[in-house]
Design a protein around this motif. Structure first.
Motif, short mmCIF file in Angstrom:
data_model
loop_
_atom_site.label_atom_id
_atom_site.label_comp_id
_atom_site.label_asym_id
_atom_site.label_seq_id
_atom_site.Cartn_x
_atom_site.Cartn_y
_atom_site.Cartn_z
N ILE A 168 -1.10 -36.07 -15.15
CA ILE A 168 -1.01 -34.66 -15.54
C ILE A 168 0.09 -33.95 -14.75
O ILE A 168 0.72 -33.01 -15.24
CB ILE A 168 -2.38 -33.97 -15.31
CG1 ILE A 168 -3.41 -34.53 -16.31
CG2 ILE A 168 -2.26 -32.45 -15.46
CD1 ILE A 168 -4.79 -34.02 -16.11
N ALA A 169 0.38 -34.46 -13.54
CA ALA A 169 1.46 -33.88 -12.73
C ALA A 169 2.84 -34.32 -13.22
O ALA A 169 3.86 -33.92 -12.65
CB ALA A 169 1.28 -34.27 -11.28
N GLY A 170 2.87 -35.16 -14.27
CA GLY A 170 4.14 -35.55 -14.86
C GLY A 170 4.71 -36.87 -14.37
O GLY A 170 5.85 -37.21 -14.69
N LYS A 171 3.92 -37.63 -13.59
CA LYS A 171 4.41 -38.90 -13.07
C LYS A 171 4.39 -39.98 -14.15
O LYS A 171 3.48 -40.01 -14.99
CB LYS A 171 3.55 -39.35 -11.88
CG LYS A 171 3.46 -38.34 -10.74
CD LYS A 171 4.81 -38.09 -10.10
CE LYS A 171 4.66 -37.14 -8.90
NZ LYS A 171 5.98 -36.84 -8.29
N THR A 172 5.35 -40.87 -14.10
CA THR A 172 5.37 -42.02 -15.01
C THR A 172 4.41 -43.09 -14.51
O THR A 172 3.93 -43.04 -13.36
CB THR A 172 6.78 -42.62 -15.10
OG1 THR A 172 7.14 -43.13 -13.80
CG2 THR A 172 7.79 -41.57 -15.54
N THR B 136 -3.98 -41.62 -27.16
CA THR B 136 -2.67 -41.57 -26.52
C THR B 136 -2.73 -40.78 -25.21
O THR B 136 -3.68 -40.03 -24.96
CB THR B 136 -1.63 -40.90 -27.44
OG1 THR B 136 -1.98 -39.52 -27.60
CG2 THR B 136 -1.59 -41.58 -28.80
N LYS B 137 -1.70 -40.96 -24.39
CA LYS B 137 -1.64 -40.24 -23.12
C LYS B 137 -1.49 -38.75 -23.35
O LYS B 137 -2.05 -37.94 -22.60
CB LYS B 137 -0.48 -40.78 -22.27
CG LYS B 137 -0.66 -42.20 -21.79
CD LYS B 137 0.50 -42.62 -20.89
CE LYS B 137 0.34 -44.07 -20.45
NZ LYS B 137 0.52 -45.01 -21.56
N SER B 138 -0.73 -38.36 -24.37
CA SER B 138 -0.56 -36.93 -24.65
C SER B 138 -1.89 -36.29 -25.08
O SER B 138 -2.21 -35.16 -24.67
CB SER B 138 0.50 -36.72 -25.74
OG SER B 138 0.13 -37.38 -26.94
N LYS C 81 -7.48 -40.34 -9.60
CA LYS C 81 -6.17 -40.28 -8.96
C LYS C 81 -5.06 -40.52 -9.98
O LYS C 81 -4.04 -39.83 -9.99
CB LYS C 81 -6.09 -41.31 -7.83
CG LYS C 81 -6.93 -40.97 -6.61
CD LYS C 81 -6.84 -42.08 -5.56
CE LYS C 81 -7.73 -41.77 -4.36
NZ LYS C 81 -7.69 -42.88 -3.36
N CYS C 82 -5.26 -41.53 -10.83
CA CYS C 82 -4.29 -41.83 -11.88
C CYS C 82 -4.13 -40.64 -12.83
O CYS C 82 -3.02 -40.26 -13.20
CB CYS C 82 -4.71 -43.06 -12.68
SG CYS C 82 -4.44 -44.63 -11.83
N LEU C 83 -5.26 -40.04 -13.20
CA LEU C 83 -5.24 -38.92 -14.14
C LEU C 83 -4.52 -37.72 -13.55
O LEU C 83 -3.71 -37.06 -14.22
CB LEU C 83 -6.67 -38.56 -14.53
CG LEU C 83 -6.84 -37.45 -15.58
CD1 LEU C 83 -6.06 -37.77 -16.84
CD2 LEU C 83 -8.32 -37.27 -15.89
N ARG C 84 -4.79 -37.41 -12.29
CA ARG C 84 -4.13 -36.28 -11.64
C ARG C 84 -2.61 -36.47 -11.62
O ARG C 84 -1.85 -35.54 -11.90
CB ARG C 84 -4.67 -36.13 -10.22
CG ARG C 84 -6.06 -35.53 -10.13
CD ARG C 84 -6.58 -35.62 -8.72
NE ARG C 84 -7.87 -34.95 -8.57
CZ ARG C 84 -8.68 -35.14 -7.54
NH1 ARG C 84 -8.34 -35.99 -6.58
NH2 ARG C 84 -9.83 -34.49 -7.46
#
Length: 253
Positions: free
Chosen positions: A201-205, A235-237, A195-198
Motif C-alpha cells: 500500500i506504501a507503493g513498494k514493488t 489483483t493487487k490493485s 507487513k507485506c500488505l503495508r
C-alpha cells in the motif's frame, strides 16, 4: 528421543507445557492423544533429534522420489525432518524445538512458507508445548497447528473454528490476544502478511518488499496471494482498493 504416545494417554497441562499421563477419573476433562489425532488439525509429537515420534493423518505426503518412502502417518514415526521437509524448513523446525527447550514454555509460531520435499508449501499457526516427564525433564515437543491455507488444504477450517477447537481442549487460555497477527471480521492475517500488505500500500514493488523483509520475491507473492484469497480479490490493485475503502486502522497503522 523416543517416548510413549499411546492413544489413551491424557494430554495434561503442566507448568508451561504438558505431561502425558495414564487416564484416570480425575483427568476426564482433558483430551487423550486419540481424540486430538481425530481433529481436523495437524497434531504431532517430535523429539529433539529433529524427528517425528508420532503424528496424525494430516501430514500424509504425496509420492517423493528418493525420500525412503515416508508417505503416511504411520510411516512418520521415527522419520527425520530431512526426509519430509526442505533444508530451510528443517533448520526452522530445529531452531523452534531448541528454543522451546530453552524457554520451557508454550510458544506460538507462524510457520508460513513451510516447504516439503514434494514442493508443497503451506501456512499454519502453530502452538508448541514442551513435554515434561515424571522428573520434570523436557523430553520432546507437542504441537497443534491450525491450517490457514485453503489453497493447499481444501479441508482446512476457518481459523476461528480451529482456534475454538484448540481452546476447547483446555490446553490454551481463551484470551483474545493469543494470536500473534490480526483477526479482523473473522479473517486472520499473519504478521508477515500484514507487513507485506503495508509495504504494498506504501507503493513498494515486490522486489523492494522482499528486500525490506529479507524475503525472496516468490515468498512475497505467496503472502500476497494468501491475502487476496482471504479478501476475495484477484489483483493487487483490487486488494489495495478494498483495504483503503474499508479503512482498517488495525492493518494500516
Amino acid at each position: 528421543m523416543n517416548f510413549d504416545t499411546h492413544p489413551d494417554l491424557i494430554i495434561h497441562p503442566y507448568l508451561n507445557g504438558i505431561k502425558l499421563i495414564k487416564p484416570n477419573n480425575e483427568l476426564v476433562s482433558y483430551p487423550n492423544i486419540c481424540s486430538l489425532f481425530a481433529m481436523p488439525l495437524m497434531v504431532y509429537f517430535v523429539g529433539f533429534d529433529a524427528s517425528y515420534v508420532d503424528a496424525n493423518h494430516f501430514i500424509r505426503l504425496t509420492n517423493i522420489p528418493g525420500n525412503q518412502g515416508y508417505y503416511s502417518d504411520k510411516d512418520l514415526k521415527g522419520a527425520p525432518f530431512s526426509n519430509i521437509f526442505k533444508k530451510e524448513t528443517v533448520q526452522m523446525l530445529s531452531y523452534e524445538n531448541n528454543n522451546l527447550l530453552n524457554t520451557k514454555k508454550l510458544t506460538i509460531y507462524e510457520e508460513i512458507d513451510t516447504r516439503r520435499l514434494d514442493d508443497l508449501s503451506f501456512s499454519s499457526l502453530s502452538f508448541k508445548f514442551p513435554i515434561f516427564d515424571s522428573k520434570d525433564k523436557i523430553i520432546g515437543v507437542f504441537g497443534i497447528s491450525a491450517l490457514t491455507d485453503k489453497l493447499v488444504f481444501k479441508e482446512a477450517e476457518s481459523l476461528a473454528i480451529s482456534m475454538e477447537r484448540i481452546i476447547q481442549t483446555g490446553l490454551l487460555s481463551p484470551s483474545k490476544n493469543i494470536l500473534p497477527g490480526f483477526h479482523i471480521n473473522d479473517v486472520y492475517f499473519s504478521q508477515q502478511e500484514i507487513k507485506c500488505l503495508r509495504l504494498l500500500i506504501a507503493g513498494k514493488t515486490i522486489k523492494l518488499i522482499g528486500k525490506h523483509m529479507s524475503l525472496s520475491p516468490r515468498t512475497v507473492e505467496y503472502y500476497l496471494d494468501n491475502i487476496k484469497q482471504k479478501l476475495n480479490v484477484k489483483t493487487k490493485s483490487e486488494l489495495i482498493e478494498k483495504v483503503l475503502q474499508h479503512i482498517w486502522p488495525e492493518i494500516l497503522l
